[in-house]
Design an enzyme around this catalytic site. Structure first.
Site, PDB file in Angstrom:
ATOM      1  CB  SER A 135       7.250  -1.716  -7.230  1.00 16.67           C
ATOM      2  OG  SER A 135       8.165  -0.708  -7.548  1.00 16.67           O
ATOM      3  CG  HIS A 192       3.591  -0.265  -5.016  1.00 12.34           C
ATOM      4  ND1 HIS A 192       3.599   1.094  -4.831  1.00 12.34           N
ATOM      5  CD2 HIS A 192       4.650  -0.534  -5.813  1.00 12.34           C
ATOM      6  CE1 HIS A 192       4.630   1.623  -5.476  1.00 12.34           C
ATOM      7  NE2 HIS A 192       5.269   0.650  -6.086  1.00 12.34           N
TER       8      HIS A 192
END
Length: 190
Positions: free
Chosen positions: A80, A134
């Site tokens: 991610s 993220h």
């Protein structure tokens, strides 16, 4: 086995910063990241070239891992951070080149921004989602592209492109269409 865990990294296992982005927590995690990588990979590889794409991906994954270690005890796995880095880079690209893009392509940057916000908001409600990765990846990718020399995007041999559609292919698919594509006329003759 390579997962990112703060205490293991603090104990000197720095290699975990690079291995965690290659591991996944299950089939759904792997497939979801694979789809995102396929979509964002088309944009970024076409715009930046293969070498810059790989460097961007690895550095974004590393940035995501570093921020993850700082804000989360872990363990954490997944690509991610690297994928959010591609997303951040694509947003910077689309903002930087907005005057040279068709209106349709300008909207892609907005959609990517909404997608990022939605995913991060979801991470606030699920303790198993690592928002540190993220946010770190997105910042790493965006900063990488902000520091890149302007005009390097769309430099691949296939011509200018957005979303993986080289200009030459776009011209073949749109005979007789008139418009502006990255600063040059888009016509069937072009």
């Amino acid at each position: 086995m390579g997962a990112l865990a703060r205490e293991r990294v603090a104990a000197g296992e720095y290699w975990r910063l690079l291995t965690a982005p290659w591991l996944h927590g299950g089939t759904e995690h792997l497939v979801g990241n694979g789809i995102a990588l396929y979509i964002l990979g088309m944009v970024c590889e076409a715009a930046f070239g293969r070498v810059q794409f790989v460097v961007l991906y690895v550095l974004s994954g590393l940035a995501g891992s570093i921020v993850s270690v700082l804000v989360s005890a872990g363990p954490s796995v997944g690509a991610s951070g690297a994928i959010f880095g591609l997303q951040g880079a694509a947003i910077v690209l689309l903002r930087r080149e907005r005057e040279r893009l068709l209106v349709r392509d300008r909207r892609v940057g907005f959609v990517l921004l909404i997608w990022a916000i939605y995913t991060i908001a979801g991470g606030l409600t699920d303790p198993f989602i690592d928002n540190g990765a993220h946010i770190g990846g997105a910042l790493g990718g965006a900063l990488d592209r902000e520091s890149a020399a302007p005009g390097r995007a769309f430099a691949d041999a296939g011509g200018a492109c957005v979303g993986g559609a080289p200009l030459a292919r776009a011209r073949r698919r749109a005979p007789g269409v008139r418009g502006r594509w990255l600063g040059s006329p888009l016509t069937a003759e072009g």
